[in-house]
Design an enzyme around this catalytic site. Structure first.
Site, PDB file in Angstrom:
ATOM      1  N   SER A 137      -8.066 -59.450 -41.127  1.00  9.54           N
ATOM      2  CA  SER A 137      -8.105 -58.449 -42.445  1.00  9.54           C
ATOM      3  C   SER A 137      -6.517 -57.977 -42.751  1.00  9.54           C
ATOM      4  O   SER A 137      -5.909 -57.748 -41.746  1.00  9.54           O
ATOM      5  CB  SER A 137      -9.030 -57.475 -42.567  1.00  9.54           C
ATOM      6  OG  SER A 137      -8.874 -56.673 -43.817  1.00  9.54           O
ATOM      7  N   TYR A 150     -12.674 -49.353 -39.749  1.00 11.56           N
ATOM      8  CA  TYR A 150     -12.367 -51.097 -39.955  1.00 11.56           C
ATOM      9  C   TYR A 150     -10.951 -51.127 -39.778  1.00 11.56           C
ATOM     10  O   TYR A 150     -10.613 -52.303 -39.138  1.00 11.56           O
ATOM     11  CB  TYR A 150     -13.070 -50.993 -41.275  1.00 11.56           C
ATOM     12  CG  TYR A 150     -12.793 -52.531 -42.081  1.00 11.56           C
ATOM     13  CD1 TYR A 150     -13.808 -53.432 -41.353  1.00 11.56           C
ATOM     14  CD2 TYR A 150     -11.701 -53.026 -42.563  1.00 11.56           C
ATOM     15  CE1 TYR A 150     -13.480 -55.030 -41.753  1.00 11.56           C
ATOM     16  CE2 TYR A 150     -11.762 -54.337 -43.309  1.00 11.56           C
ATOM     17  CZ  TYR A 150     -12.779 -55.291 -42.634  1.00 11.56           C
ATOM     18  OH  TYR A 150     -12.505 -56.617 -42.889  1.00 11.56           O
TER      19      TYR A 150
END
Length: 253
Positions: A137, A150
């Site tokens: 990501s 995250y």
């Protein structure tokens, strides 16, 4: 572009980016095994191509992954492509992030990525080639507020990728990460719903705020991520390893 490999594992293949990657690989003649915790969405993916086979597995459970490998390899041969895509994200201010959320996020996104790829490593090394691609990501390349666990996990995935790329550089096995910005998937819908619930913004306002992080002012489509994965798996990408490829409209580089 030709893909010189025969059997791919795609984790989290029941929806979103995982489904798009599985369909793209199958379209290039690769046998694909998709896995995830819930068999129903995996079967929906498999129904779209005779080259895709669905198996339930939990990437955070070493024994579950071992059983997946045993069944899939017996049926279709060893994996020479592994796409570690399974992931999850929940938002919370760092000071209010519970240990349970922290550990769950790292287990799925980071430990799960490692466990998904590890059983294939020696097989690829002995065969003299293979492809490992982590779906990371832009959160593995920069910081975002309210998703500390995250961001930490995805930075770990990028670090894992770089370590493996260095270790396997002389073996014919390439290891890379694809790092999308906000992708139009169910995970995005969950992020929008959380923004609406916690800020009082409308859904349209929440979506616009997330889209604005992309300099192109839009969300990435799953097929765009799949296209990057296909290129990394192709025969002309043999010298591409150790790279974190941002698919983000210029948000990161």
């Amino acid at each position: 572009m030709a893909i010189p490999f025969r059997h791919a594992l795609v984790t989290g293949g029941g929806s979103g980016v995982g489904r798009a990657v599985a369909l793209a690989l199958a379209g290039e003649g690769v046998a694909v095994t998709v896995c995830g915790r819930r068999i129903e969405p995996l079967m929906e993916t498999a129904a779209q191509s005779p080259s895709i086979h669905a198996l339930a597995a939990d990437v955070t459970d070493e024994a579950s992954v071992a059983a997946l490998y045993e069944e899939a390899v017996a049926a279709r041969g060893p994996f020479d492509i592994v796409i570690a895509n399974a992931g999850m994200a929940q938002s919370a201010p760092a000071a209010k992030t519970t240990l349970d959320l922290w550990q769950k996020t790292l287990a799925v996104n980071l430990t799960g990525a490692f466990l998904s790829a590890r059983p294939a490593m020696d097989t690829m090394r002995k065969a003299g080639g293979g492809r490992i691609v982590f779906i990371a990501s832009t959160a593995g390349l920069k910081g975002y507020p309210y998703v500390a666990s995250y961001v930490t996990a995805k930075h770990g995935v990028v670090g894992l990728m770089r370590a493996l790329a260095a270790e396997f550089a002389r073996t014919g096995v390439t290891v890379n990460a694809v790092c999308p910005g906000f992708v139009e998937t169910g995970m995005l819908d969950e992020s929008v719903a959380n923004i609406v619930a916690t800020t009082g913004r409308s859904e349209a306002e929440a979506r616009a705020a997330l889209a604005a992080t992309n300099p192109q002012g839009r969300f990435i489509q799953p097929q765009e991520v799949a296209a990057a994965v296909l290129w990394l798996c192709g025969d002309m990408a043999g010298s591409i390893t150790g790279q974190a490829i941002s698919v983000s409209g210029g948000e990161t580089w």
